[in-house]
Design an enzyme around this catalytic site. Structure first.
Site, PDB file in Angstrom:
ATOM      1  N   GLY A   1       0.813  -1.208   0.000  1.00 59.88           N
ATOM      2  CA  GLY A   1       0.000   0.000   0.000  1.00 59.88           C
ATOM      3  C   GLY A   1       0.849   1.262   0.000  1.00 59.88           C
ATOM      4  O   GLY A   1       1.995   1.278  -0.452  1.00 59.88           O
ATOM      5  N   SER A   2       0.303   2.323   0.561  1.00 58.00           N
ATOM      6  CA  SER A   2       0.870   3.672   0.402  1.00 58.00           C
ATOM      7  C   SER A   2       2.201   3.907   1.101  1.00 58.00           C
ATOM      8  O   SER A   2       2.793   4.980   0.939  1.00 58.00           O
ATOM      9  CB  SER A   2      -0.152   4.704   0.892  1.00 58.00           C
ATOM     10  OG  SER A   2      -1.323   4.654   0.108  1.00 58.00           O
ATOM     11  N   VAL A   3       2.694   2.960   1.878  1.00 55.78           N
ATOM     12  CA  VAL A   3       3.984   3.179   2.538  1.00 55.78           C
ATOM     13  C   VAL A   3       5.108   3.394   1.524  1.00 55.78           C
ATOM     14  O   VAL A   3       6.139   3.993   1.843  1.00 55.78           O
ATOM     15  CB  VAL A   3       4.342   2.012   3.490  1.00 55.78           C
ATOM     16  CG1 VAL A   3       3.385   1.941   4.652  1.00 55.78           C
ATOM     17  CG2 VAL A   3       4.411   0.691   2.745  1.00 55.78           C
TER      18      VAL A   3
END
Length: 688
Positions: A391-393
């Site tokens: 995801g957005s990490v």
């Protein structure tokens, strides 16, 4: 006249014979002189050298059993792995002992020992039958086969093989319990090399067994007792899996690694590390064995006394590790009581020191349903082998690609809106954010900001309904940046097992948009930890490691002198400008500390932390048919604190933490709760 001629011929012949004899004598004298000179040289000038060679050829050197291994300490000097003495019964064959006497010994001793004869194999029974009835088995070889044997057409091993194979099954089936126990003991007595001490019983030896052998060892023909060692763990199961295991005295070297260890001078029955840290640092931990010389009928003379292995000091704080494991267990059980968590069962945590790469704590725990009640089990190995869609990490790395390629500028504003690519459904951020700059794009995890940046790198400015161009170079630029942070490559952590995660070869144009928002490839928790540690320390990808130093073993409880220290290993530097990386760090700070940052509440404010949240779509097989059939939501957080001078980095992942397929609109905050609790506990141990 004839007489004179004959006489002269005879005289000439005699002269020739005298010359030949003289030459022969000279040669003999020279040969004897050479021999005498060599003999004198050997006896007078090289006497000691030849005596040494004779001694080495005459006597055999043998080693005693494996010495205790080195201790394992945590970073604060707490012993987390030690040795304790255990009772052991062993057998060492005397040179004079015959096969018949060994059979007799097996029947004599076996009733007094707790032996598991169910481990007895068919081959073992046949060998015992041969040893017990050699004359009877000899008759199983035909006269013609003996003739071939004497004519050297059959070898001794050929004959022995035929004897073993021809023993009737009915004879083996007639073995009584007493026969089986004796046969199994006979097998243990003859396992391995002749000079080896064969471990018969160890660990759970009873007082009665030990006393029987100790009191009667003079009459038991090679059976004796001693105190051996085994590993003990003062902190119980804490960090237990990563500490690894050691082979037993009876199993010795693993068969699949036999050639490797034998080439290093090990014996078949040596005890070695067989997993994780015990295996990784075998070279330091294994002890040196007693060295003996065999003289006269198996009498042993001690040449060199063995010594315990060197000690290793880990970077782990074992008491912090205990707290991390406790928090994980409690939060996982709590989460299983929440809505939409039917597919969730585990989470991971890694704490690292950002300037050295030292791992301070790492753990994975899993909830297992046992008769309707959840129990916590260790799941730590999957930190290295179980990848997750992050995801957005990953958006910190994605943003750097944009800066490097000039597709975005520091402080640039873009419109966060749902975008529409030809032939694909709309793609949006979690909410429409309007005009935002790069800091807000990180703080509020804008997908669209990354989409528009990637389109520019691929060669097109966004317009609604546009066709997404394929550009392999754009994929390569993002993937190379991710790799430079440790995403999708080996982190080189000092453990024997590590996987890469999943890298897709499907580089269709539209997949680039999934790539830049962390919805395309998968990474392990240890890869994510290396990534955030690289950001925290200013761009140096460090080898994560558990070894801190090696210390010389001592004869008491004290720690010895340092003989090796693990030096910080910089694997590479991130190829970007310092101002770009600082801008990403500013965005990560806004994630945690700004009022509208999506990481608000993951850390207490006074820690002044930075980080990035991640939420991803995951897909699992729910019915065991090996077909992915259900969508889930996975969550992650990576961060560090304090921002100005980080003392630690933290990575928390919770795969399948929520099930979006129900009528209940609820997503678990398990990753947030774990992050907050672990971070707070860390700063209790290491105050600001």
């Amino acid at each position: 006249m004839k007489k004179r001629i004959h006489k002269k011929r005879r005289q000439r012949q005699e002269v020739k014979e005298k010359r030949r004899f003289a030459i022969f004598m000279v040669i003999i004298i020279l040969l004897f002189s050479t021999i005498m000179i060599q003999l004198c040289n050997t006896m007078l000038f090289h006497k000691k050298e030849y005596q040494k060679n004779l001694k080495e050829l005459t006597y055999t050197k043998v080693e005693g059993p494996s010495s205790p291994r080195g201790r394992i300490y945590d970073r604060n000097g707490n012993i987390i792995v030690d040795n304790k003495a255990i009772k052991t019964i062993y057998y060492k064959k005397d040179k004079k002992t015959t096969v018949a006497e060994e059979v007799e010994l097996a029947y004599l001793v076996s009733p007094h020992l707790n032996l598991d004869s169910t481990k007895l194999q068919d081959r073992n029974k046949r060998e015992f039958y041969l040893a017990r009835f050699p004359k009877k088995v000899k008759k199983l070889i035909t006269k013609k086969e003996w003739e071939k044997y004497y004519a050297r057409e059959l070898s001794n091993s050929d004959i022995e093989k035929m004897k073993i194979e021809r023993i009737p099954v009915s004879e083996l089936d007639s073995f009584t319990d007493s026969d089986n126990k004796a046969a199994y003991l006979y097998y243990l007595m003859n396992k391995g090399y002749t000079y080896d001490e064969k471990v018969i019983r160890t660990g759970d030896v009873t007082e009665e067994e030990y006393a029987y052998v100790a009191e009667n060892n003079q009459s038991l023909g090679g059976f004796n007792v001693k105190l051996d060692w085994e590993r003990v763990y003062p902190y119980g199961d804490t960090f237990r899996t990563f500490l690894g295991n050691v082979s037993s005295a009876s199993s010795g070297i693993p068969l699949e690694e036999k050639e490797h260890y034998l080439s290093l001078g090990y014996s078949l029955n040596d005890r070695v590390g067989i997993s994780y840290l015990e295996k990784q640092y075998e070279e330091y931990l294994h002890g040196s064995k007693d060295l003996y010389q065999v003289v006269n009928r198996h009498e042993l003379k001690l040449l060199k006394e063995g010594k315990r292995g060197n000690d290793i000091v880990l970077s782990i704080d074992i008491k912090l590790q205990q707290e991390v494991e406790r928090i994980l267990g409690e939060e996982i059980i709590k989460t299983k009581g929440e809505a939409n968590t039917n597919y969730y069962d585990h989470s991971f945590v890694i704490l690292q020191e950002p300037t050295t790469g030292e791992i301070l704590a790492m753990a994975g725990k899993q909830a297992v349903n046992i008769n309707g009640t959840y129990e916590i089990r260790d799941y730590s190995p999957s930190l290295l082998t179980s990848p997750m869609t992050p995801g957005s990490v990953v958006k910190g790395a994605s943003m750097l690609v944009g800066y490097n390629e000039g597709s975005i500028k520091i402080g640039e504003y873009m419109l966060d809106e749902c975008i529409k690519i030809a032939g694909a459904p709309e793609k949006c951020s979690s909410q429409t954010l309007g005009r935002i700059d790069d800091i807000t794009a990180l703080a509020k995890s804008s997908n669209v900001y990354q989409f528009k940046s990637a389109m520019r790198i691929a060669g097109r400015e966004y317009s609604r309904g546009m066709r997404m161009p394929f550009n392999q170079d754009a994929f390569d630029k993002y993937r190379n940046m991710y790799h430079s942070f440790g995403l999708g490559v080996k982190t080189e952590i000092d453990l024997p097992v590590e996987s890469l995660g999943y890298t897709s070869k499907d580089t269709q144009a539209g997949n680039l948009l999934d790539f830049v928002m962390g919805q395309y490839e998968t990474y392990t928790p240890v890869q994510l930890s290396q990534y955030i540690t690289t950001i925290a320390n200013g761009g140096s990808r460090l080898q994560p490691h558990l070894l801190k130093e090696v210390r010389k073993s001592t004869d008491d409880a004290s720690m010895g002198e340092v003989i090796y220290s693990f030096k910080t290993n910089v694997l590479n530097k991130i190829d970007t400008k310092e101002e770009y990386l600082n801008r990403v760090k500013e965005g990560f700070h806004a994630v945690v500390m700004r009022g509208d940052g999506y990481g608000r509440g993951y850390m207490e404010d006074y820690f002044d932390g930075s980080g990035k949240t991640g939420t991803s779509q995951s897909f699992i097989d729910t019915d065991g048919d090996l077909i992915i059939d259900t969508e889930t939501i996975s969550t992650a957080f990576i961060g560090y604190a304090p921002t100005a001078s980080p003392k630690m980095t933290i990575t928390v992942t919770s795969p399948n933490s929520s099930n979006p397929n129900t009528g209940v609109d609820y997503a678990s905050l398990v990753t947030m709760r774990i992050t907050k609790a672990v971070t707070s506990k860390f700063f209790e141990f290491y105050p600001l």
